[in-house]
Design a protein around this motif. Structure first.
Motif, PDB file in Angstrom:
ATOM      1  N   GLU A   1      -7.203  10.974  -0.099  1.00 34.55           N
ATOM      2  CA  GLU A   1      -8.095  10.455  -1.136  1.00 34.55           C
ATOM      3  C   GLU A   1      -7.278   9.837  -2.259  1.00 34.55           C
ATOM      4  O   GLU A   1      -6.309  10.441  -2.727  1.00 34.55           O
ATOM      5  N   PRO A   2      -7.646   8.650  -2.712  1.00 31.53           N
ATOM      6  CA  PRO A   2      -6.878   8.048  -3.810  1.00 31.53           C
ATOM      7  C   PRO A   2      -6.967   8.874  -5.089  1.00 31.53           C
ATOM      8  O   PRO A   2      -8.023   9.405  -5.429  1.00 31.53           O
ATOM      9  N   GLY A   3      -5.848   9.036  -5.775  1.00 27.02           N
ATOM     10  CA  GLY A   3      -5.799   9.707  -7.068  1.00 27.02           C
ATOM     11  C   GLY A   3      -6.022   8.706  -8.187  1.00 27.02           C
ATOM     12  O   GLY A   3      -6.461   7.576  -7.951  1.00 27.02           O
ATOM     13  N   ARG A   4      -5.703   9.111  -9.392  1.00 30.48           N
ATOM     14  CA  ARG A   4      -5.992   8.282 -10.553  1.00 30.48           C
ATOM     15  C   ARG A   4      -5.280   6.923 -10.492  1.00 30.48           C
ATOM     16  O   ARG A   4      -5.886   5.880 -10.675  1.00 30.48           O
ATOM     17  N   ASN A   5      -3.977   6.947 -10.228  1.00 27.71           N
ATOM     18  CA  ASN A   5      -3.239   5.680 -10.215  1.00 27.71           C
ATOM     19  C   ASN A   5      -3.764   4.731  -9.150  1.00 27.71           C
ATOM     20  O   ASN A   5      -3.951   3.534  -9.410  1.00 27.71           O
ATOM     21  N   ALA A   6      -4.011   5.234  -7.961  1.00 29.70           N
ATOM     22  CA  ALA A   6      -4.508   4.355  -6.897  1.00 29.70           C
ATOM     23  C   ALA A   6      -5.902   3.834  -7.252  1.00 29.70           C
ATOM     24  O   ALA A   6      -6.184   2.645  -7.106  1.00 29.70           O
ATOM     25  N   ARG A   7      -6.762   4.743  -7.716  1.00 27.59           N
ATOM     26  CA  ARG A   7      -8.118   4.303  -8.073  1.00 27.59           C
ATOM     27  C   ARG A   7      -8.068   3.219  -9.149  1.00 27.59           C
ATOM     28  O   ARG A   7      -8.794   2.237  -9.104  1.00 27.59           O
ATOM     29  N   ARG A   8      -7.183   3.406 -10.088  1.00 24.55           N
ATOM     30  CA  ARG A   8      -7.110   2.432 -11.191  1.00 24.55           C
ATOM     31  C   ARG A   8      -6.516   1.103 -10.755  1.00 24.55           C
ATOM     32  O   ARG A   8      -6.659   0.105 -11.455  1.00 24.55           O
ATOM     33  N   MET A   9      -5.838   1.091  -9.625  1.00 24.21           N
ATOM     34  CA  MET A   9      -5.339  -0.191  -9.128  1.00 24.21           C
ATOM     35  C   MET A   9      -6.269  -0.832  -8.100  1.00 24.21           C
ATOM     36  O   MET A   9      -6.152  -2.014  -7.827  1.00 24.21           O
ATOM     37  N   LEU A  10      -7.194  -0.060  -7.537  1.00 23.91           N
ATOM     38  CA  LEU A  10      -8.029  -0.594  -6.454  1.00 23.91           C
ATOM     39  C   LEU A  10      -9.496  -0.753  -6.828  1.00 23.91           C
ATOM     40  O   LEU A  10     -10.252  -1.385  -6.096  1.00 23.91           O
ATOM     41  N   ASN A  11      -9.895  -0.183  -7.958  1.00 23.21           N
ATOM     42  CA  ASN A  11     -11.302  -0.291  -8.370  1.00 23.21           C
ATOM     43  C   ASN A  11     -11.467  -1.300  -9.498  1.00 23.21           C
ATOM     44  O   ASN A  11     -10.582  -1.446 -10.350  1.00 23.21           O
TER      45      ASN A  11
ATOM     46  N   ASP B   1       0.752   6.705  -6.738  1.00 23.35           N
ATOM     47  CA  ASP B   1      -0.352   7.650  -6.871  1.00 23.35           C
ATOM     48  C   ASP B   1       0.156   9.094  -6.909  1.00 23.35           C
ATOM     49  O   ASP B   1      -0.500   9.976  -7.457  1.00 23.35           O
TER      50      ASP B   1
ATOM     51  N   LEU C   1      -3.873  -2.193 -14.201  1.00 19.47           N
ATOM     52  CA  LEU C   1      -4.321  -3.271 -13.317  1.00 19.47           C
ATOM     53  C   LEU C   1      -4.607  -4.544 -14.105  1.00 19.47           C
ATOM     54  O   LEU C   1      -5.255  -4.511 -15.141  1.00 19.47           O
TER      55      LEU C   1
ATOM     56  N   LEU D   1      -8.518  -3.000   0.151  1.00 20.87           N
ATOM     57  CA  LEU D   1      -7.349  -2.160  -0.121  1.00 20.87           C
ATOM     58  C   LEU D   1      -7.678  -0.675   0.001  1.00 20.87           C
ATOM     59  O   LEU D   1      -6.805   0.123   0.336  1.00 20.87           O
TER      60      LEU D   1
ATOM     61  N   LEU E   1      -5.406   1.588   2.184  1.00 23.43           N
ATOM     62  CA  LEU E   1      -4.791   2.815   1.662  1.00 23.43           C
ATOM     63  C   LEU E   1      -5.080   3.989   2.617  1.00 23.43           C
ATOM     64  O   LEU E   1      -4.208   4.816   2.872  1.00 23.43           O
TER      65      LEU E   1
ATOM     66  N   VAL F   1       1.760   1.751  -3.532  1.00 25.99           N
ATOM     67  CA  VAL F   1       0.597   2.251  -4.271  1.00 25.99           C
ATOM     68  C   VAL F   1       0.440   3.755  -4.027  1.00 25.99           C
ATOM     69  O   VAL F   1       0.205   4.533  -4.963  1.00 25.99           O
ATOM     70  N   ALA F   2       0.592   4.163  -2.766  1.00 27.04           N
ATOM     71  CA  ALA F   2       0.485   5.593  -2.450  1.00 27.04           C
ATOM     72  C   ALA F   2       1.581   6.377  -3.174  1.00 27.04           C
ATOM     73  O   ALA F   2       1.337   7.481  -3.687  1.00 27.04           O
TER      74      ALA F   2
ATOM     75  N   MET G   1       0.812  -1.222   0.000  1.00 24.74           N
ATOM     76  CA  MET G   1       0.000   0.000   0.000  1.00 24.74           C
ATOM     77  C   MET G   1       0.844   1.272   0.000  1.00 24.74           C
ATOM     78  O   MET G   1       0.463   2.270  -0.601  1.00 24.74           O
TER      79      MET G   1
ATOM     80  N   CYS H   1      -0.029   3.077 -14.498  1.00 22.54           N
ATOM     81  CA  CYS H   1      -0.354   1.871 -13.735  1.00 22.54           C
ATOM     82  C   CYS H   1      -1.487   1.134 -14.429  1.00 22.54           C
ATOM     83  O   CYS H   1      -2.545   1.710 -14.672  1.00 22.54           O
TER      84      CYS H   1
ATOM     85  N   ARG I   1     -10.632  -2.016 -19.962  1.00 24.90           N
ATOM     86  CA  ARG I   1     -10.319  -0.885 -19.072  1.00 24.90           C
ATOM     87  C   ARG I   1      -9.413   0.124 -19.786  1.00 24.90           C
ATOM     88  O   ARG I   1      -9.640   1.327 -19.729  1.00 24.90           O
TER      89      ARG I   1
ATOM     90  N   ALA J   1      -2.687   8.143   3.037  1.00 24.35           N
ATOM     91  CA  ALA J   1      -2.415   8.717   1.718  1.00 24.35           C
ATOM     92  C   ALA J   1      -3.502   9.698   1.281  1.00 24.35           C
ATOM     93  O   ALA J   1      -3.411  10.278   0.214  1.00 24.35           O
TER      94      ALA J   1
END
Lengths: 515, 515
Positions: B457-467, A35, A44, B446, B450, A31-32, A28, A42, A428, B455
């Motif tokens: 609010e998740p940004g684009r990269n995090a959102r794209r890895m966790l959603n 981000d 997925l 996740l 996170l 990931v942060a 994590m 990135c 995606r 960290a």
């Protein structure tokens, strides 16, 4: 800055800017960090076999590594089969494998495993990061290892406390070694062999199969009378109209022995002496004649294009005219019932200039070259390590590497099911991939193999292990479930219509070719 | 008779009569041998993670091993994550891993890998067969290893030439060692601890969580005032109305520390001292209070039911009245919008007598026990090793082991995608499994993790890895693609209707619960 930021910065500073990922809790902090770096792309994958196979496809086409992000031992394990293929393809890949905080490992928490033991069989290089301040140097070393000619699998183990701890080390630069250079004596030995009039095959693989070096090789062949062949499996070949046609060593043992029959000298340029994919009772393991002399001119770690240039000079081949496929030849479209051959024939006829054709059609595509010699110039990527499940990920990664090129995947149904999750990544990322599934609803290769065992007609147990029927997989629904548009064709005309339409649009599309 | 026949005969002679398989060329002689033995049930998985996960589910319910059939190193690698779970579940499994003919390995053909290195981290026992005449003894030793208390992963490597060569050795019998017996001194130590008035937890796992032993444990608790708890993850628990209710150690670190707070003595019966699933900065790895005394009464290899009987005798608990869930309590059905809790509540209320409830609902099911204490008596199988992708295979294997029982799978969407191929096996075998997918379209666990990293609010990269959105996975199409009937529910009433209908029929069904 923490270790995770240091890792991210080091990868970017060393031109690794795509990360195929399936992270977990222990990753994590990374990931942060990712981000915070929008310049890192990135991607997925919904299963790690997609992640590593996509990194393979990307590396083959980009000629540089992507990173993967994998979740401890089991995440790595899920990605190993395609790392095996990538290692056999000599693709540069940098794996980042998350790991428990170093002090936590002693407690054998549920996800604890021996990551090194899992990593080594499919990696050329493995290193465990010692601390946050070790991150940058270790990451740069991983990139250097991955970029060592011809391309290697580097696996970096990132303990969580190294990721979250403060890092003050400067960003390290990767310094991959230069490719090897063939010594003069070996070059002369090859030269003499080429000019001594004996029956010679020059066996090529790796970067020797790109269009330029291949043309040089074809000049050498024209000058010396030697025959060119490619290794059975290769990471990437540049083929099609205007390029040098080159056959691969056939897959079946008997066909390979026949193709290599009478060879007196074998000159290896980035290739290995052909051996049987599997052993069979009473059949040879080594496929060349016993008396054949083998000259290893260049290993995969050598500079293959330069070696070919030097060899061309040495044999005086620069003025020779290589055999090339004529450009602009008209390709015929198939008619009638849909078969594996007619599917490939249609692909050969319709694939656009500069396509990337990925091949995991297994037995259906064994004769694919026959139909694609004078297809528009294209890159050809195939399964290299025999670990099925590379096709969909490979096409995915190639499309990420080359967004302006059309990717066409020839996919067997049995192996396609292995990493079917990759279709979702194509949706995606809106990747420009046309997947053609050869739906014969069986592990056709194994039916042949069972015959060879002399077991007679398969009974219930064998049929139930070798057939994909009862029920048949509905690939159209499967693709749609993953957000990829799809349609089914059962005859040549319908298939041609679908293929034309799929090639004319952008974005992923799947055709279930019922053969 | 060849080595492959010898292997088949030895497995059958030792009561291993189910083989979950995905064979390849090197296993063709074994496939032919299996084909000659209709009493062996061969179940095809379209990916090896399905094969090994199904063997786990089978072994947990059958209390005996199934065989798996895997294709060389990459086939094994694909199955490792679920072998990891099976090892953590202490499930008996016998893996048969095909390998090149012994004389062929030296040529490093494409599929050659270091199988032992891959196998060891997820196996308790690894052996390479030396010859056709070694097959039977090696196979019997594998079965014995798998059946060693409490259940182990035995991996047998079968070179192709050992399979196809003539075998004359007699069929060997497996002789697993008897379970361990706790020594009297340790028993007395536990007895004294239970009677000294200090705050004590008896932590149970393994076969101590079957209904009978659990009742004995509950008598001990009633007599001594000790508290019963189960390990966080267990291979199998017998729960529900008429049985002893027992909480697991919570998964989140803070909740676990709180649950164990003030404990002065911990008595382990087949369980391990609770440790954090992952390490977090500033949080403990070991979850019990520092001053807590740990008494390891019985290791997993010991006879746990017998240990509990002896302990009950020692503390004079035989007349004590255990706490049990009342039978026949009415369970309420949920109303309103569909949430993870309402899904579980409905399952708890509607699941039939003797169901097998499999749980890979991850964060969605963290409070599942709350809704299922007084569900009809059932077995509860959960993910044990944290390697996601066990749910669908686990349910598949449990259904093969127990054809007369209804299997209900609570499946998170992210982890469900890992081994989605298992749905096809359920269709092929017409297994009585109801899969409920918790479709929250994200790796929800996740997102929480996170947040804990701080960290923001998740940004684009995090959102794209966790959603798992853009696009959302269509589970109804996914199931239908694999031949499994399916439907979607978005509110409690619709879900209840679908669940009732699915439970009332035989055969596989999938419900996408949009939460």
């Amino acid at each position: 800055m923490n270790g995770a930021d240091s890792l991210c910065d080091t990868l970017l500073a060393n031109d690794v800017d795509v990360c195929f990922a399936n992270p977990g809790t222990s990753e994590m902090h990374f990931v942060a960090a990712l981000d915070r770096k929008p310049q890192m792309r990135c991607v997925l994958g919904l299963f790690e076999g997609v992640v590593t196979g996509a990194a393979d496809g990307y590396g083959r086409m980009a000629d540089k590594p992507a990173a993967t992000l994998l979740h401890l031992g089991p995440g790595l394990a899920n990605g190993l089969a395609n790392l095996h293929n990538a290692r056999r393809a000599q693709t540069p890949v940098v794996n980042i494998v998350g790991e428990h905080a170093s002090y936590h490992i002693q407690y054998d928490a549920p996800l604890t495993t021996d990551i090194e033991s899992l990593a080594r069989p499919m990696s050329n290089w493995v290193r465990r990061i010692k601390s946050s301040d070790d991150v940058s140097e270790a990451a740069a070393a991983a990139v250097a290892a991955a970029r060592t000619e011809p391309g290697r699998i580097a696996t970096l183990i990132l303990p969580a406390d190294a990721a979250w701890g403060q890092a003050s080390a400067p960003v390290s630069r990767a310094q991959p070694p230069a490719p090897g250079s063939v010594d003069e004596a070996t070059l002369q030995q090859a030269r003499e062999a080429l000019l001594n009039g004996r029956r010679t095959i020059i066996l090529l693989s790796g970067k020797a199969l790109r269009a330029g070096p291949l043309e040089t090789a074809a000049r050498i062949a024209a000058r010396s009378g030697a025959r060119l062949m490619a290794q059975q499996a290769n990471g990437r070949m540049e083929r099609g109209a205007g390029r040098v046609p080159i056959e691969r060593v056939p897959y079946p043992v008997d066909a390979a022995v026949k193709a290599l029959e009478g060879t007196e000298q074998l000159i290896l340029i980035g290739a290995r002496t052909p051996v049987a994919f599997f052993a069979y009772p009473g059949k040879p393991s080594v496929l060349i004649p016993e008396a054949c002399e083998v000259i290893t001119l260049a290993s995969p770690a050598d500079d293959l294009p330069q070696t070919l240039e030097r060899l061309a000079d040495a044999v005086g081949a620069n003025g020779a005219t290589p055999i090339q496929v004529a450009e602009g030849g008209r390709l015929e479209l198939p008619t009638g019932p849909l078969t594996a051959s007619s599917v490939i024939q249609a692909i050969g006829a319709l694939s656009p200039e500069n396509a990337i054709i990925c091949d995991e059609s297994v037995s259906s595509g064994r004769d694919s070259f026959k139909w694609t010699w004078n297809a528009a110039p294209h890159d050809f990527l195939q399964i290299t390590g025999g670990a099925i499940g590379i096709g969909i990920p490979l096409a995915t990664g190639a499309a990420v590497a080359c967004p302006d090129r059309k990717v066409i995947l020839m996919q067997a149904d049995g192996s396609g099911m292995y990493t079917v999750q990759g279709l979702w990544t194509q949706a995606r990322e809106q990747l420009d991939v046309v997947t053609v599934v050869f739906a014969n609803r069986r592990y056709a290769i194994l039916h042949n193999e069972l015959k060879m065992v002399g077991a007679g007609e398969p009974g219930r147990n064998a049929r139930r292990m070798l057939n994909l029927d009862e029920p048949s997989i509905d690939w159209v629904h499967m693709a749609q479930a993953a957000g990829v548009e799809a349609a089914r064709a059962s005859d040549s005309a319908a298939f041609i219509d679908l293929l034309r339409a799929a090639l004319a649009r952008k974005g992923p599309f799947l055709i279930e070719a019922v053969i």
